[in-house]
Design a protein around this motif. Structure first.
Motif, PDB file in Angstrom:
ATOM      1  N   LYS A 215       9.360  -7.358   7.355  1.00 16.01           N
ATOM      2  CA  LYS A 215       8.683  -7.392   6.058  1.00 16.01           C
ATOM      3  C   LYS A 215       7.244  -7.902   6.215  1.00 16.01           C
ATOM      4  CE  LYS A 215       8.998  -9.504   1.498  1.00 16.01           C
ATOM      5  NZ  LYS A 215       9.768 -10.415   0.619  1.00 16.01           N
ATOM      6  N   ILE A 216       6.278  -7.138   5.728  1.00 10.13           N
ATOM      7  CA  ILE A 216       4.875  -7.515   5.847  1.00 10.13           C
ATOM      8  C   ILE A 216       4.564  -8.646   4.884  1.00 10.13           C
ATOM      9  CG2 ILE A 216       2.511  -6.740   5.428  1.00 10.13           C
ATOM     10  CD1 ILE A 216       3.225  -4.085   6.562  1.00 10.13           C
ATOM     11  N   LYS A 217       3.946  -9.674   5.412  1.00 10.17           N
ATOM     12  CA  LYS A 217       3.601 -10.838   4.607  1.00 10.17           C
ATOM     13  C   LYS A 217       2.204 -10.711   4.022  1.00 10.17           C
ATOM     14  CE  LYS A 217       3.522 -15.892   4.725  1.00 10.17           C
ATOM     15  NZ  LYS A 217       2.166 -16.048   4.168  1.00 10.17           N
ATOM     16  N   VAL A 228      -5.484  -0.541   8.142  1.00  8.03           N
ATOM     17  CA  VAL A 228      -4.901  -1.683   7.453  1.00  8.03           C
ATOM     18  C   VAL A 228      -4.487  -2.709   8.493  1.00  8.03           C
ATOM     19  CG1 VAL A 228      -2.991  -2.510   6.022  1.00  8.03           C
ATOM     20  CG2 VAL A 228      -4.106  -0.344   5.481  1.00  8.03           C
ATOM     21  N   TYR A 229      -4.933  -3.912   8.317  1.00  8.11           N
ATOM     22  CA  TYR A 229      -4.579  -5.034   9.191  1.00  8.11           C
ATOM     23  C   TYR A 229      -3.429  -5.766   8.520  1.00  8.11           C
ATOM     24  CZ  TYR A 229      -5.482  -9.111  12.229  1.00  8.11           C
ATOM     25  OH  TYR A 229      -5.391 -10.147  13.162  1.00  8.11           O
ATOM     26  N   ALA A 230      -2.328  -5.929   9.223  1.00  8.94           N
ATOM     27  CA  ALA A 230      -1.125  -6.490   8.604  1.00  8.94           C
ATOM     28  C   ALA A 230      -0.488  -7.547   9.498  1.00  8.94           C
ATOM     29  CB  ALA A 230      -0.116  -5.389   8.310  1.00  8.94           C
ATOM     30  N   VAL A 231       0.175  -8.508   8.859  1.00  6.04           N
ATOM     31  CA  VAL A 231       0.915  -9.560   9.544  1.00  6.04           C
ATOM     32  C   VAL A 231       2.310  -9.605   8.952  1.00  6.04           C
ATOM     33  CG1 VAL A 231       1.011 -12.012  10.102  1.00  6.04           C
ATOM     34  CG2 VAL A 231      -1.212 -10.881   9.865  1.00  6.04           C
ATOM     35  N   ASP A 232       3.337  -9.512   9.810  1.00 11.28           N
ATOM     36  CA  ASP A 232       4.689  -9.563   9.259  1.00 11.28           C
ATOM     37  C   ASP A 232       5.163 -11.004   9.131  1.00 11.28           C
ATOM     38  OD1 ASP A 232       5.602 -10.447  11.733  1.00 11.28           O
ATOM     39  OD2 ASP A 232       6.697  -8.624  12.237  1.00 11.28           O
ATOM     40  N   GLU A 233       6.375 -11.180   8.622  1.00 10.72           N
ATOM     41  CA  GLU A 233       6.858 -12.519   8.312  1.00 10.72           C
ATOM     42  C   GLU A 233       7.110 -13.358   9.562  1.00 10.72           C
ATOM     43  OE1 GLU A 233      10.398 -12.049   6.071  1.00 10.72           O
ATOM     44  OE2 GLU A 233      11.440 -10.868   7.603  1.00 10.72           O
ATOM     45  N   GLU A 250      -0.533  -5.288  17.823  1.00 17.21           N
ATOM     46  CA  GLU A 250      -1.745  -5.664  18.542  1.00 17.21           C
ATOM     47  C   GLU A 250      -1.451  -6.524  19.759  1.00 17.21           C
ATOM     48  OE1 GLU A 250      -5.570  -5.174  17.200  1.00 17.21           O
ATOM     49  OE2 GLU A 250      -4.124  -3.544  17.444  1.00 17.21           O
ATOM     50  N   GLY A 251      -0.202  -6.958  19.898  1.00 22.28           N
ATOM     51  CA  GLY A 251       0.144  -7.827  21.014  1.00 22.28           C
ATOM     52  C   GLY A 251      -0.209  -9.279  20.771  1.00 22.28           C
ATOM     53  N   GLU A 252      -0.586  -9.608  19.550  1.00 25.96           N
ATOM     54  CA  GLU A 252      -0.945 -10.983  19.193  1.00 25.96           C
ATOM     55  C   GLU A 252      -0.053 -11.458  18.050  1.00 25.96           C
ATOM     56  OE1 GLU A 252      -3.071 -12.797  20.748  1.00 25.96           O
ATOM     57  OE2 GLU A 252      -4.158 -11.333  21.980  1.00 25.96           O
ATOM     58  N   ARG A 253       0.059 -12.770  17.940  1.00 26.50           N
ATOM     59  CA  ARG A 253       0.853 -13.348  16.853  1.00 26.50           C
ATOM     60  C   ARG A 253       0.028 -14.365  16.075  1.00 26.50           C
ATOM     61  NH1 ARG A 253       6.243 -12.698  16.319  1.00 26.50           N
ATOM     62  NH2 ARG A 253       7.306 -11.485  17.951  1.00 26.50           N
ATOM     63  N   GLU A 254       0.277 -14.406  14.804  1.00 26.67           N
ATOM     64  CA  GLU A 254      -0.333 -15.401  13.930  1.00 26.67           C
ATOM     65  C   GLU A 254       0.572 -16.629  13.934  1.00 26.67           C
ATOM     66  OE1 GLU A 254      -2.903 -17.259  11.522  1.00 26.67           O
ATOM     67  OE2 GLU A 254      -3.215 -15.232  12.310  1.00 26.67           O
ATOM     68  N   THR A 255       0.023 -17.769  14.332  1.00 24.85           N
ATOM     69  CA  THR A 255       0.829 -18.987  14.349  1.00 24.85           C
ATOM     70  C   THR A 255       1.024 -19.495  12.932  1.00 24.85           C
ATOM     71  OG1 THR A 255      -1.165 -20.339  14.635  1.00 24.85           O
ATOM     72  CG2 THR A 255      -0.029 -19.608  16.630  1.00 24.85           C
ATOM     73  N   ASN A 256       2.198 -19.991  12.665  1.00 31.97           N
ATOM     74  CA  ASN A 256       2.536 -20.566  11.359  1.00 31.97           C
ATOM     75  C   ASN A 256       2.167 -19.636  10.204  1.00 31.97           C
ATOM     76  OD1 ASN A 256       3.287 -23.033  12.686  1.00 31.97           O
ATOM     77  ND2 ASN A 256       1.116 -23.591  12.752  1.00 31.97           N
ATOM     78  N   PRO A 257       2.737 -18.414  10.149  1.00 29.71           N
ATOM     79  CA  PRO A 257       2.353 -17.471   9.084  1.00 29.71           C
ATOM     80  C   PRO A 257       2.674 -17.982   7.684  1.00 29.71           C
ATOM     81  CG  PRO A 257       4.306 -16.701  10.265  1.00 29.71           C
ATOM     82  CD  PRO A 257       3.764 -17.847  11.042  1.00 29.71           C
ATOM     83  N   ASP A 258       3.675 -18.838   7.548  1.00 31.75           N
ATOM     84  CA  ASP A 258       4.011 -19.370   6.226  1.00 31.75           C
ATOM     85  C   ASP A 258       2.939 -20.309   5.690  1.00 31.75           C
ATOM     86  OD1 ASP A 258       6.348 -17.946   6.146  1.00 31.75           O
ATOM     87  OD2 ASP A 258       7.580 -19.578   6.939  1.00 31.75           O
TER      88      ASP A 258
END
Length: 369
Positions: A215-217, A228-233, A250-258
């Motif tokens: 699910k895209i956050k 479109v640039y997207a970050v999932d949950e 992209e091979g990258e992760r967003e830390t602490n997406p919440d």
């Protein structure tokens, strides 16, 4: 004959008085519209009360376009918010000068979990939950006339989806792209759905992706309006390409997406609402967030929504007024992009009501009307 002449004279006098009162009655249509194009929205609301002709022209998109190109429009912030104990969310509008949030009187169907897309003169409300079940329903909120219209429903029922207004890869016309929201039955053939404004139809888009995102956050259309640039949950970062119909990790992760909410792209920079009343920023190709300085006084507030209005950042937060009255506060912030500094231009309570026990601000964005 005499009586008849008297009636004619009386009718003539009446018509002359009406012309003086209405002022614009005798003008040709083009001149009539041209005169109205120079008025503010509040003036047009008053003009619309004169006659059906005034009301029709004042609410026309032709007049809006003329006012837009003449710089006669003003930025109004529209808010979709659930005020408890009301049974369902409602639309509100924030006047740019009066700075008071007023309810828009509309009969709406009760829905939560919708996604939103802002266009030039209105807002699309897409999907959501009705009676606890996902829906394919779509509504258009016309911010010129303050009316809501049904739009052709999607092919898939969706809730918690993400949507963007982006440029189609083939004909370079803007379309609405909706991602996800049907993840119980999702696959690469139904995960993306596209709305064509010209035909008024939805089409499922088969996408090429090595991995179906969860699910895209957060999602944002990039400046070129083709991606479109997207970050999932889970924090994984994806980029969707309209020209190639691909959704690639992209091979990258967003830390602490919440802890990163209400992402916005402004002047080639990402902004978001962090925890503890902090506003954060980073460049698209960097992955370390920094705090916007100069806004330390906001760190004591419970910020609940971030948006942009007239090249300014706008934020909302909830507060308790005198006698525990629920208040919604609003602030406009200018940004000095060279050093990522913020300056609060205005702040204050825009809503105060003792009849409400709580609120959930679901959406906020500005339009020129």
């Amino acid at each position: 004959m005499k009586g008849g002449c008297g009636c004619s004279e009386l009718a003539l006098k009446t018509r002359k008085n009406e012309t003086k009162v209405c002022g614009l009655w005798s003008l040709p249509d083009d001149v009539f519209v041209d005169c109205l194009a120079q008025l503010s929205r509040l003036d047009l609301v008053a003009i619309a009360m004169v006659s059906r002709r005034h009301q029709y022209v004042a609410a026309s998109r032709k007049l809006w376009l003329m006012r837009y190109w003449r710089d006669s429009v003003d930025p109004y912030v529209y808010v979709f918010m659930h005020m408890y104990p009301d049974p369902s969310p409602r639309w509100f509008v924030l006047h740019p000068v009066q700075r008071r949030l007023k309810r828009v009187n509309l009969n709406l169907y009760p829905v939560t979990g919708s996604c939103f897309v802002t266009t030039d003169w209105g807002i699309y409300t897409i999907g959501g939950l009705i009676n606890g079940k996902p829906t394919s329903e779509v509504r258009f909120f016309d911010c010129i006339t303050h009316s809501v219209y049904r739009v052709k429903p999607m092919k898939m029922a969706r809730s918690g989806a993400s949507a963007s207004l982006i440029e189609d890869g083939e004909n370079k016309k803007k379309k609405i792209y909706v991602f996800g929201g049907c993840w119980d039955v999702a696959d690469s053939s139904n995960w993306v759905e596209v709305y064509d404004f010209e035909t008024g139809t939805w089409e499922l888009l088969s996408v090429s992706t090595p991995k179906m995102p969860l699910k895209i956050k957060e999602s944002m259309a990039m400046d070129d309006d083709k991606h479109v640039y997207a970050v999932d949950e889970d924090g994984e970062i994806f980029v969707f390409s309209t020209s190639e119909s691909t959704f690639c990790a992209e091979g990258e992760r967003e830390t602490n997406p919440d802890d990163r909410n209400d992402w916005r792209l402004f002047d080639q920079t990402f902004f978001c609402r962090g925890i503890g009343g902090r506003i954060l920023w980073r460049l698209p190709r960097e992955f370390g967030w920094k705090e916007v300085k100069g806004l330390e006084e906001l760190q004591q507030q419970h910020i609940i929504k971030l948006c942009f209005s007239v090249q300014r950042m706008a934020i909302f937060w909830e507060a308790q007024g005198p006698d525990q009255i629920l208040e919604l506060w609003y602030a406009e912030i200018t940004l000095k992009m060279t050093r990522r500094l913020g300056n609060i231009e205005w702040s204050g309570a825009v809503l105060s009501d003792s009849s409400y026990t709580g609120l959930n601000l679901l959406f906020a964005d500005s339009l020129y009307v």
